[in-house]
Design a protein around this motif. Structure first.
Motif, PDB file in Angstrom:
ATOM      1  N   ALA A  97       0.972  -1.256   0.146  1.00 51.10           N
ATOM      2  CA  ALA A  97       0.122   0.151  -0.005  1.00 51.10           C
ATOM      3  C   ALA A  97       0.984   1.232  -0.001  1.00 51.10           C
ATOM      4  CB  ALA A  97      -0.884  -0.153   1.191  1.00 51.10           C
ATOM      5  N   PHE A 122      -6.736  -4.456  -7.282  1.00 54.75           N
ATOM      6  CA  PHE A 122      -6.621  -4.451  -5.647  1.00 54.75           C
ATOM      7  C   PHE A 122      -5.312  -3.578  -5.608  1.00 54.75           C
ATOM      8  CE2 PHE A 122      -4.955  -5.252  -1.434  1.00 54.75           C
ATOM      9  CZ  PHE A 122      -6.217  -5.068  -0.550  1.00 54.75           C
ATOM     10  N   ASP A 152       1.505  -2.071 -10.859  1.00 57.16           N
ATOM     11  CA  ASP A 152       1.474  -2.748  -9.353  1.00 57.16           C
ATOM     12  C   ASP A 152       1.818  -4.041  -9.465  1.00 57.16           C
ATOM     13  OD1 ASP A 152       0.814  -3.674  -6.872  1.00 57.16           O
ATOM     14  OD2 ASP A 152      -1.113  -2.701  -6.827  1.00 57.16           O
ATOM     15  N   VAL A 158       3.123  -5.558  -6.867  1.00 56.89           N
ATOM     16  CA  VAL A 158       3.360  -6.006  -5.310  1.00 56.89           C
ATOM     17  C   VAL A 158       3.142  -7.593  -5.207  1.00 56.89           C
ATOM     18  CG1 VAL A 158       1.929  -5.843  -3.234  1.00 56.89           C
ATOM     19  CG2 VAL A 158       2.643  -3.803  -4.428  1.00 56.89           C
ATOM     20  N   LYS A 200       5.547  -7.452  -0.738  1.00 56.79           N
ATOM     21  CA  LYS A 200       5.408  -8.805  -0.750  1.00 56.79           C
ATOM     22  C   LYS A 200       6.750  -9.619  -0.401  1.00 56.79           C
ATOM     23  CE  LYS A 200       0.644  -9.399  -1.899  1.00 56.79           C
ATOM     24  NZ  LYS A 200      -0.076  -9.439  -0.460  1.00 56.79           N
TER      25      LYS A 200
HETATM   26  C1  PLP Z   1      -1.358  -6.011  -6.152  1.00 58.61           C
HETATM   27  C2  PLP Z   1      -1.456  -5.631  -4.717  1.00 58.61           C
HETATM   28  N1  PLP Z   1      -1.134  -4.451  -4.594  1.00 58.61           N
HETATM   29  C3  PLP Z   1      -1.130  -3.877  -3.051  1.00 58.61           C
HETATM   30  C4  PLP Z   1      -1.174  -4.828  -2.212  1.00 58.61           C
HETATM   31  C5  PLP Z   1      -1.242  -4.390  -0.697  1.00 58.61           C
HETATM   32  O1  PLP Z   1      -0.235  -4.709  -0.032  1.00 58.61           O
HETATM   33  P1  PLP Z   1       0.177  -4.622   1.427  1.00 58.61           P
HETATM   34  O2  PLP Z   1      -0.908  -5.462   1.863  1.00 58.61           O
HETATM   35  O3  PLP Z   1       1.607  -5.122   1.792  1.00 58.61           O
HETATM   36  O4  PLP Z   1      -0.043  -3.038   1.688  1.00 58.61           O
HETATM   37  C6  PLP Z   1      -1.362  -6.074  -2.439  1.00 58.61           C
HETATM   38  C7  PLP Z   1      -1.852  -7.079  -1.319  1.00 58.61           C
HETATM   39  O5  PLP Z   1      -2.478  -8.130  -1.522  1.00 58.61           O
HETATM   40  C8  PLP Z   1      -1.575  -6.524  -3.747  1.00 58.61           C
HETATM   41  O6  PLP Z   1      -1.891  -7.894  -3.816  1.00 58.61           O
END
Ligand code: PLP
Length: 392
Positions: free
Chosen positions: A103, A137, A225, A227, A254
């Motif tokens: 996030a 997400f 994104d 992540v 992650k």
């Molecule tokens: C694509 C994506 N972006 C952002 C996030 C948010 O990450 P965090 O929980 O480390 O803040 C996630 C979490 O599942 C995600 O899958």
């Protein structure tokens, strides 16, 4: 009072949890308080990229804790500089910002995109809209929830941050329509190559190309994104490499530091110097222990041939899953896999797998697999045998 009772008495109930108390882990196996062991196909939602307590990773983290565990961002540390060099050079980006979560990485990307347009076009241009995809997400802060293109998340916490407009994933006409409706006001398009939380749904290559073509026409930044999909998860360091595109900004978190908190925002030269002193910050951002963990992960993932093994294991999963009669459809890339079942409920299946010694995730109505990147074929077979039995 047992652990679960004690836990629930003092920790807010914002998660639905299984009745399982994990005590330790080794390799790809987690051990519960009662001594029962579990093969892990979830790796803490794609975070323990090298499994539990990998030797190299533990050594790096412990050595760093003995040296210096934290300093404020008023000063420099070598471990940060080394990690940033390694990541920027291997990912092909100019500069990065350190946060502690996905996030936060996305918050940074959003701030860069808005300030890029602010600096270039002025405040009065109000060029601040970020187009995001339906079913995406992007995180749990108010702004990243606002960016998230799922109505189910847009509740309770009003008012949400304005300036986000959604478009249908994999629909080029809708993308063009939304950009035309907001012409001159859009500073960025933000997307996941594979919508993870949304059910492991891949973007079409043609659609991704269209995003880049449309954005290039109007100096709109592209934000990937990654992540969940980044750091070797899909078989390349970044998934963008397999799509043949270069986003202006990529966010990672992650699996990047193998299980200690980290989130980074990578920027190309075009927007690498948008953030100036005082415009962004994070107390823990660039924490030396997290950077040491990150160095250990990158050293492993970038080892000659490692990413090929991720691709091969991904194929192996696909093959084996497709042989199961209850499996309707398999999606994803590398070791980021989603499975649609024919008749069984994925959440019931995940619970039954847990009862039988396998940790497995769900995403929407699908089963989701994000195993440690160094999982062995023997462990894959063992976990899939439990799943096959549950699906009978
Ligand atoms: C694509 C994506 N972006 C952002 C996030 C948010 O990450 P965090 O929980 O480390 O803040 C996630 C979490 O599942 C995600 O899958």
């Amino acid at each position: 009072m047992n652990t679960i009772e004690q836990f629930n008495e003092h920790i807010m109930g914002s998660y639905g949890r299984y009745d399982l108390v994990l005590e330790k882990g080794e390799g790809r196996t987690a051990t519960a308080e009662d001594g029962k062991t579990y093969i892990d196909f979830g790796s803490g939602i794609g975070t323990n990229s090298l499994g539990y307590c990998n030797d190299k990773w533990v050594e790096a983290i412990c050595a760093q804790a003995h040296n210096i565990q934290h300093t404020s961002n008023y000063y420099y540390t070598k471990v940060q500089a080394d990690f940033a060099k390694k990541l920027c050079e291997s990912a092909g980006y100019s500069k990065m910002f350190f946060g502690n979560s996905g996030a936060e990485a996305n918050e940074c990307a959003i701030k860069i995109a808005r300030k890029y347009s602010f600096d270039k076009y002025g405040k009065d241009a109000e060029r601040n809209i970020i187009v995001t995809l339906k079913n995406s997400f992007h995180g749990r802060t108010v702004t990243t929830l606002s960016a998230t293109g799922q109505d189910v998340f847009h509740n309770y916490f009003f008012p949400f941050t304005p300036g986000f407009v959604n478009t249908e994933a994999n629909n080029i006409d809708d993308l063009k329509k939304v950009l035309a409706e907001n012409k001159g006001k859009v500073c960025a398009v933000m997307f996941e190559f594979i919508q993870g939380e949304g059910g492991v749904i891949s973007l079409d290559h043609e659609y991704v190309n269209a995003i880049f073509e449309e954005c290039a026409k109007d100096d709109i930044l592209t934000i990937a994104d990654e992540v969940q999909s980044g750091v070797g998860r899909t078989g390349s360091l970044l998934t963008s490499e397999q799509y043949g595109v270069k986003p202006d900004i990529t966010t990672l978190a992650k699996g990047l530091a193998g299980g200690v908190p980290i989130g980074v925002c990578l920027a190309t030269e075009k927007c690498a110097d948008v953030l100036t002193p005082g415009t962004h910050g994070s107390t823990f951002g660039g924490n030396p222990i997290a950077c040491a963990g990150g160095n250990a992960v990158l050293d492993t993932v970038l080892e000659e041939g490692f990413l090929d093994t991720v691709v091969q294991k991904g194929y192996y999963f696909w093959q084996k899953l497709n042989e199961m009669p209850e499996v309707e459809h398999v999606d994803g890339l590398g070791l980021m896999i989603g499975v649609k079942l024919k008749s069984k409920d994925a959440h019931d299946v995940a619970k039954a797998c847990l009862d039988n010694g396998l940790l497995i995730l769900t995403a929407k109505e699908k089963l989701r697999f994000l195993p440690p990147l160094n999982i062995t074929y023997e462990e894959i077979d063992k976990g899939l045998a439990i799943l096959a039995e549950v699906l009978k």
